[in-house]
Design a protein around this motif. Structure first.
Motif, mmCIF file in Angstrom:
data_model
loop_
_atom_site.group_PDB
_atom_site.id
_atom_site.type_symbol
_atom_site.label_atom_id
_atom_site.label_comp_id
_atom_site.label_asym_id
_atom_site.label_seq_id
_atom_site.Cartn_x
_atom_site.Cartn_y
_atom_site.Cartn_z
ATOM 1 N N ARG A 1 0.842 -1.192 0.000
ATOM 2 C CA ARG A 1 0.000 0.000 0.000
ATOM 3 C C ARG A 1 0.880 1.246 0.000
ATOM 4 O O ARG A 1 1.764 1.387 0.828
ATOM 5 N N GLY B 1 -3.569 5.963 0.627
ATOM 6 C CA GLY B 1 -4.690 5.631 1.482
ATOM 7 C C GLY B 1 -5.976 5.414 0.712
ATOM 8 O O GLY B 1 -6.026 5.568 -0.515
ATOM 9 N N PRO B 2 -7.043 5.072 1.435
ATOM 10 C CA PRO B 2 -8.307 4.786 0.750
ATOM 11 C C PRO B 2 -8.932 6.011 0.086
ATOM 12 O O PRO B 2 -9.489 5.908 -1.006
ATOM 13 N N ASN C 1 -6.303 -1.522 0.727
ATOM 14 C CA ASN C 1 -6.695 -0.768 1.918
ATOM 15 C C ASN C 1 -7.931 -1.364 2.577
ATOM 16 O O ASN C 1 -8.005 -1.452 3.798
ATOM 17 N N ARG C 2 -8.900 -1.769 1.793
ATOM 18 C CA ARG C 2 -10.111 -2.397 2.341
ATOM 19 C C ARG C 2 -9.775 -3.712 3.020
ATOM 20 O O ARG C 2 -10.297 -4.022 4.087
ATOM 21 N N ALA D 1 -6.893 -4.566 4.306
ATOM 22 C CA ALA D 1 -6.093 -4.323 5.509
ATOM 23 C C ALA D 1 -6.962 -3.845 6.665
ATOM 24 O O ALA D 1 -6.739 -4.229 7.810
ATOM 25 N N THR D 2 -7.959 -3.026 6.383
ATOM 26 C CA THR D 2 -8.826 -2.545 7.468
ATOM 27 C C THR D 2 -9.795 -3.626 7.926
ATOM 28 O O THR D 2 -10.184 -3.650 9.089
ATOM 29 N N SER D 3 -10.213 -4.526 7.045
ATOM 30 C CA SER D 3 -11.148 -5.575 7.452
ATOM 31 C C SER D 3 -10.462 -6.650 8.289
ATOM 32 O O SER D 3 -11.091 -7.274 9.130
ATOM 33 N N THR D 4 -9.177 -6.874 8.102
ATOM 34 C CA THR D 4 -8.469 -7.887 8.891
ATOM 35 C C THR D 4 -8.038 -7.346 10.249
ATOM 36 O O THR D 4 -7.844 -8.127 11.177
ATOM 37 N N THR D 5 -7.924 -6.028 10.398
ATOM 38 C CA THR D 5 -7.510 -5.459 11.680
ATOM 39 C C THR D 5 -8.683 -5.221 12.618
ATOM 40 O O THR D 5 -8.486 -5.053 13.803
ATOM 41 N N THR D 6 -9.910 -5.172 12.107
ATOM 42 C CA THR D 6 -11.048 -4.913 12.990
ATOM 43 C C THR D 6 -11.674 -6.173 13.493
ATOM 44 O O THR D 6 -11.524 -7.245 13.126
#
Length: 100
Positions: free
Chosen positions: A5, A8-9, A92-93, A95-100
């Motif tokens: 990455r 950013g998104p 980005n999507r 990465a954010t879905s695996t961290t939440t």
């Protein structure tokens, strides 16, 4: 692990929108130049004093063709830019879905 990455998104969405606009605009411009639209006659690099009308017509057609090809090549580069932007958005999507 190395992250691929680099934007950013929000930036990837902005670049995607600009790429879509560039593709649409340049394809339409390339088509209009391909059919020798008179609206773009002022933008062509033609000398004022050519010797014969046939020479002028040949030069004009050649300039329209070159300009049309340049627009279509630039549209292809915008397609590449769109692919990179969508890929960045996907990363980005993910990465954010695996961290939440």
């Amino acid at each position: 692990m190395i992250s691929l990455r680099f934007c950013g998104p929000k930036l990837s969405i902005c670049c995607s929108i600009l790429s879509v606009w560039g593709i649409i605009m340049l394809v339409i411009l390339g088509i209009l130049l391909g059919v020798n639209s008179a609206a773009f006659a002022e933008d062509l690099d033609l000398e004022r004093f050519l010797k014969t009308p046939e020479e002028f017509k040949f030069k004009m057609n050649n300039e329209y063709t070159v300009a049309s090809h340049n627009c279509l090549i630039a549209a292809c580069l915008y397609v590449l830019s769109l692919c990179v932007s969508v890929w960045q958005y996907y990363l980005n999507r993910r990465a954010t879905s695996t961290t939440t």
